[in-house]
Enzyme design. Sequence first.
Site, PDB file in Angstrom:
ATOM      1  N   GLU A 118      38.377  23.047   4.690  1.00  0.00           N
ATOM      2  CA  GLU A 118      37.618  24.245   4.326  1.00  0.00           C
ATOM      3  C   GLU A 118      36.128  24.031   4.551  1.00  0.00           C
ATOM      4  O   GLU A 118      35.421  24.947   5.008  1.00  0.00           O
ATOM      5  CB  GLU A 118      37.896  24.622   2.875  1.00  0.00           C
ATOM      6  CG  GLU A 118      39.292  25.194   2.661  1.00  0.00           C
ATOM      7  CD  GLU A 118      39.561  25.571   1.225  1.00  0.00           C
ATOM      8  OE1 GLU A 118      40.385  26.476   1.002  1.00  0.00           O
ATOM      9  OE2 GLU A 118      38.961  24.959   0.313  1.00  0.00           O
TER      10      GLU A 118
ATOM     11  N   ASP B 108      36.322  28.307   2.249  1.00  0.00           N
ATOM     12  CA  ASP B 108      37.458  28.925   1.566  1.00  0.00           C
ATOM     13  C   ASP B 108      37.390  30.448   1.684  1.00  0.00           C
ATOM     14  O   ASP B 108      38.407  31.116   1.930  1.00  0.00           O
ATOM     15  CB  ASP B 108      37.459  28.506   0.093  1.00  0.00           C
ATOM     16  CG  ASP B 108      38.549  29.203  -0.704  1.00  0.00           C
ATOM     17  OD1 ASP B 108      39.731  28.925  -0.467  1.00  0.00           O
ATOM     18  OD2 ASP B 108      38.204  30.032  -1.562  1.00  0.00           O
TER      19      ASP B 108
END
EC number: 3.1.26.3
Length: 276
Positions: A146, A74
């Site tokens: 992610e 992320d």
Amino acid sequence: MRGTVSVPKKAEDAKADPPAKKKADTQASSHTLLEGRLGYQLESALLVRALTHRSYAYENGGLPTNERLEFLGDSVLGLVVTDTLYRTHPDLPEGQLAKLRAAVVNSRALAEVGRGLELGSFIRLGRGEEGTGGRDKASILADTLEAVIGAVYLDQGLDAASELVHRLFDPLIEKSSNLGAGLDWKTSLQELTATEGLGVPEYLVTETGPDHEKTFTAAARVGGVSYGTGTGRSKKEAEQQAAESAWRSIRAAADERAKATADAVDADPDEASASA
């Protein structure tokens, strides 16, 4: 003297070929396919962890999950997208840059990228999630993507992770600049209809299919007129697609009116000045 019969090593291996070995071979083949789509070959254990959802980990004795890799990925994704937007839009203020980033770095957008990679077919899911359509859930796809980005960063470095993010997300980054509000299509549509004096959009949603595999269809209406429809695996996804369709329809009509006005001015500037 009792004799012993020795079994050749290869014969032993063939005789004792366990299902686990076949499963491992299938997993290796699956990972090779995913790595081909990513463009990077990763350390096997790292890729396995990136694909391990917590539901699978809990059902199999508390295996490591992909959540730490998701946290890392992320940050990498956010850095690359933010850097790209900063360099691409030198005149935009911080608030607008943040909106553009939010249009790219969100669960819905990440899930669409994940679907493009067919990422759902590679995720290790628990039986409960498997039975409720977890392989196509936006949150699971987004989190896993992610985690994969985080794995590429750890295994190959920032340059490789950055290249992957650009390859997967540059089309979305470009598309985000075309959004009216730069945040999402529903927000964009609401701002556009306010500008055009059309009123507030409303969404009529219907659903079909069994509980575990529903399909939602949404119609975006403004002032009682339907301007666009959309379908999706969730109500939110269907409404976003309907909003995008309506936004494009209303924007095209507004552009046509603006063009017609400009053409009229070019054809008879004196009359246009008198009217003004």
